[in-house]
Write a protein that holds these residues in place. Structure first.
Motif, PDB file in Angstrom:
ATOM      1  N   GLU A   1      33.142  48.108  44.475  1.00 44.97           N
ATOM      2  CA  GLU A   1      31.735  47.921  44.125  1.00 44.97           C
ATOM      3  C   GLU A   1      31.674  47.765  42.609  1.00 44.97           C
ATOM      4  O   GLU A   1      31.991  48.702  41.870  1.00 44.97           O
ATOM      5  CB  GLU A   1      30.900  49.123  44.563  1.00 44.97           C
ATOM      6  N   ILE A   2      31.319  46.585  42.158  1.00 45.34           N
ATOM      7  CA  ILE A   2      31.264  46.305  40.726  1.00 45.34           C
ATOM      8  C   ILE A   2      29.985  46.909  40.144  1.00 45.34           C
ATOM      9  O   ILE A   2      28.888  46.666  40.652  1.00 45.34           O
ATOM     10  CB  ILE A   2      31.315  44.793  40.454  1.00 45.34           C
ATOM     11  N   GLN A   3      30.128  47.679  39.081  1.00 46.24           N
ATOM     12  CA  GLN A   3      28.968  48.290  38.443  1.00 46.24           C
ATOM     13  C   GLN A   3      28.277  47.271  37.536  1.00 46.24           C
ATOM     14  O   GLN A   3      28.929  46.662  36.677  1.00 46.24           O
ATOM     15  CB  GLN A   3      29.390  49.521  37.640  1.00 46.24           C
ATOM     16  N   SER A   4      27.004  47.080  37.727  1.00 46.44           N
ATOM     17  CA  SER A   4      26.279  46.046  36.984  1.00 46.44           C
ATOM     18  C   SER A   4      26.033  46.429  35.527  1.00 46.44           C
ATOM     19  O   SER A   4      25.854  45.558  34.676  1.00 46.44           O
ATOM     20  CB  SER A   4      24.943  45.738  37.669  1.00 46.44           C
ATOM     21  N   ASP A   5      26.005  47.727  35.223  1.00 46.04           N
ATOM     22  CA  ASP A   5      25.639  48.176  33.880  1.00 46.04           C
ATOM     23  C   ASP A   5      26.820  48.629  33.039  1.00 46.04           C
ATOM     24  O   ASP A   5      26.647  49.207  31.964  1.00 46.04           O
ATOM     25  CB  ASP A   5      24.610  49.316  33.965  1.00 46.04           C
ATOM     26  N   SER A   6      28.051  48.391  33.522  1.00 44.61           N
ATOM     27  CA  SER A   6      29.233  48.788  32.758  1.00 44.61           C
ATOM     28  C   SER A   6      30.430  47.987  33.231  1.00 44.61           C
ATOM     29  O   SER A   6      30.378  47.320  34.273  1.00 44.61           O
ATOM     30  CB  SER A   6      29.509  50.290  32.912  1.00 44.61           C
ATOM     31  N   ASP A   7      31.526  48.065  32.471  1.00 41.90           N
ATOM     32  CA  ASP A   7      32.753  47.377  32.854  1.00 41.90           C
ATOM     33  C   ASP A   7      33.607  48.302  33.716  1.00 41.90           C
ATOM     34  O   ASP A   7      34.767  48.606  33.410  1.00 41.90           O
ATOM     35  CB  ASP A   7      33.514  46.923  31.609  1.00 41.90           C
ATOM     36  N   LEU A   8      33.013  48.732  34.813  1.00 44.65           N
ATOM     37  CA  LEU A   8      33.678  49.641  35.736  1.00 44.65           C
ATOM     38  C   LEU A   8      33.492  49.142  37.167  1.00 44.65           C
ATOM     39  O   LEU A   8      32.528  48.435  37.469  1.00 44.65           O
ATOM     40  CB  LEU A   8      33.104  51.059  35.621  1.00 44.65           C
ATOM     41  N   ALA A   9      34.418  49.518  38.015  1.00 43.95           N
ATOM     42  CA  ALA A   9      34.317  49.230  39.447  1.00 43.95           C
ATOM     43  C   ALA A   9      34.722  50.476  40.214  1.00 43.95           C
ATOM     44  O   ALA A   9      35.642  51.192  39.810  1.00 43.95           O
ATOM     45  CB  ALA A   9      35.209  48.058  39.831  1.00 43.95           C
ATOM     46  N   VAL A  10      34.035  50.725  41.316  1.00 41.64           N
ATOM     47  CA  VAL A  10      34.325  51.874  42.165  1.00 41.64           C
ATOM     48  C   VAL A  10      35.035  51.383  43.419  1.00 41.64           C
ATOM     49  O   VAL A  10      34.580  50.425  44.062  1.00 41.64           O
ATOM     50  CB  VAL A  10      33.033  52.630  42.542  1.00 41.64           C
ATOM     51  N   VAL A  11      36.135  52.012  43.759  1.00 46.86           N
ATOM     52  CA  VAL A  11      36.876  51.655  44.963  1.00 46.86           C
ATOM     53  C   VAL A  11      36.097  52.160  46.183  1.00 46.86           C
ATOM     54  O   VAL A  11      35.846  53.357  46.316  1.00 46.86           O
ATOM     55  CB  VAL A  11      38.282  52.271  44.953  1.00 46.86           C
ATOM     56  N   THR A  12      35.674  51.265  47.047  1.00 48.23           N
ATOM     57  CA  THR A  12      34.917  51.655  48.242  1.00 48.23           C
ATOM     58  C   THR A  12      35.796  51.785  49.476  1.00 48.23           C
ATOM     59  O   THR A  12      35.405  52.420  50.453  1.00 48.23           O
ATOM     60  CB  THR A  12      33.796  50.645  48.527  1.00 48.23           C
ATOM     61  N   ALA A  13      36.976  51.183  49.452  1.00 48.51           N
ATOM     62  CA  ALA A  13      37.893  51.309  50.590  1.00 48.51           C
ATOM     63  C   ALA A  13      39.306  50.990  50.131  1.00 48.51           C
ATOM     64  O   ALA A  13      39.516  50.116  49.277  1.00 48.51           O
ATOM     65  CB  ALA A  13      37.497  50.382  51.727  1.00 48.51           C
ATOM     66  N   VAL A  14      40.256  51.716  50.661  1.00 49.58           N
ATOM     67  CA  VAL A  14      41.673  51.465  50.420  1.00 49.58           C
ATOM     68  C   VAL A  14      42.286  51.051  51.753  1.00 49.58           C
ATOM     69  O   VAL A  14      42.266  51.827  52.716  1.00 49.58           O
ATOM     70  CB  VAL A  14      42.395  52.716  49.871  1.00 49.58           C
ATOM     71  N   LEU A  15      42.788  49.840  51.809  1.00 51.75           N
ATOM     72  CA  LEU A  15      43.373  49.338  53.047  1.00 51.75           C
ATOM     73  C   LEU A  15      44.837  49.747  53.126  1.00 51.75           C
ATOM     74  O   LEU A  15      45.503  49.913  52.103  1.00 51.75           O
ATOM     75  CB  LEU A  15      43.236  47.826  53.116  1.00 51.75           C
ATOM     76  N   ALA A  16      45.335  49.913  54.302  1.00 53.61           N
ATOM     77  CA  ALA A  16      46.705  50.389  54.497  1.00 53.61           C
ATOM     78  C   ALA A  16      47.695  49.475  53.775  1.00 53.61           C
ATOM     79  O   ALA A  16      47.613  48.247  53.872  1.00 53.61           O
ATOM     80  CB  ALA A  16      47.039  50.450  55.983  1.00 53.61           C
ATOM     81  N   SER A  17      48.612  50.086  53.044  1.00 51.86           N
ATOM     82  CA  SER A  17      49.657  49.301  52.390  1.00 51.86           C
ATOM     83  C   SER A  17      50.498  48.634  53.462  1.00 51.86           C
ATOM     84  O   SER A  17      50.872  49.255  54.462  1.00 51.86           O
ATOM     85  CB  SER A  17      50.531  50.196  51.516  1.00 51.86           C
TER      86      SER A  17
END
Length: 239
Positions: free
Chosen positions: A197-213
């Motif tokens: 999820e890309i944060q609109s107000d900063s240069d940050l992104a939050v991981v919403t899901a980690v798919l199986a390696s």
């Protein structure tokens, strides 16, 4: 970071048959999307100039979007080896159903190197980002710093390269049916894949899901990764 070659196909360059691209990829092995990246991009752009590259029957297909996730009807394998895959993807304007089939709007990275060129249509739009991933697994809800590289349109003859485990993009539906041709190089090691999820107000992104390696060695492995991404995205959609 993502690489872009705008209108990479020189108007003076002759169209290239896909068989010549295959010879190039076979001769260079892993270097095609490594140290010989520019050369490969130019050749892929010339393939996109070949109007006979893709059978007209494929471009005229009437595809039921409700069946796309079942039989992957919008993806056609043109050539496959143990090291790489060449495929054609048909991108359709959204009507609501296709959003799930194409993962439109969902920011994600890849567990394989990808080079793609616009073939027909206006091409999809994509927002481009990168992060210092280097293939390591992130944790769900982890926040990562990102670099923003702007919005890009995969117009005919334009080439885009995304590196595994560090480049992120979020695709937006094209205004008309569009077709791309891409090269996927299978990873030599196991990579995780992430949704963000890309944060609109900063240069940050939050991981919403980690798919199986998973190791990616063929089209079925790619399909398994794609289906898992669809399930993860659906699970994290707001009610």
């Amino acid at each position: 970071m993502p690489r872009i070659w705008q209108a990479a196909g020189d108007a003076k360059s002759a169209p290239l048959q896909i068989s010549s691209l295959i010879d190039h990829l076979d001769s260079l092995a892993g270097a095609a999307l490594g140290s010989r990246l520019d050369e490969t991009a130019m050749l892929l752009a010339r393939v996109a100039q070949d109007r006979d590259c893709i059978p007209s029957a494929v471009l005229g297909l009437s595809i039921d979007p409700k069946k796309m996730l079942v039989d992957n009807a919008h993806v056609f394998v043109l050539h496959q080896t143990e090291r790489y895959l060449i495929r054609l993807v048909v991108w359709r304007p959204t009507t609501g159903v296709e959003d799930e089939a194409f993962l439109y709007e969902g920011a994600h990275d890849h567990n394989f190197d990808l080079m793609t060129v616009g073939y027909t249509g206006c091409g999809y739009l994509t927002d481009l980002y990168s992060y210092q991933g280097n293939g390591q697994s992130l944790s769900e809800r982890e926040t990562v710093s990102i670099n923003r590289h702007g919005r890009f349109q995969l117009a005919p003859g334009t080439v885009l390269f995304l590196s595994a485990g560090c480049d992120i993009h979020a695709q937006h539906a094209p205004d008309e049916v569009s077709v791309s041709i891409n090269i996927i190089c299978y990873s030599k090691k196991t990579f995780p894949q992430h949704l963000f999820e890309i944060q609109s107000d900063s240069d940050l992104a939050v991981v919403t899901a980690v798919l199986a390696s998973r190791e990616v060695h063929n089209e079925q492995d790619l399909m398994n990764s794609l289906e898992e991404a669809h399930r993860a995205r659906s699970a994290h959609q707001p009610p």
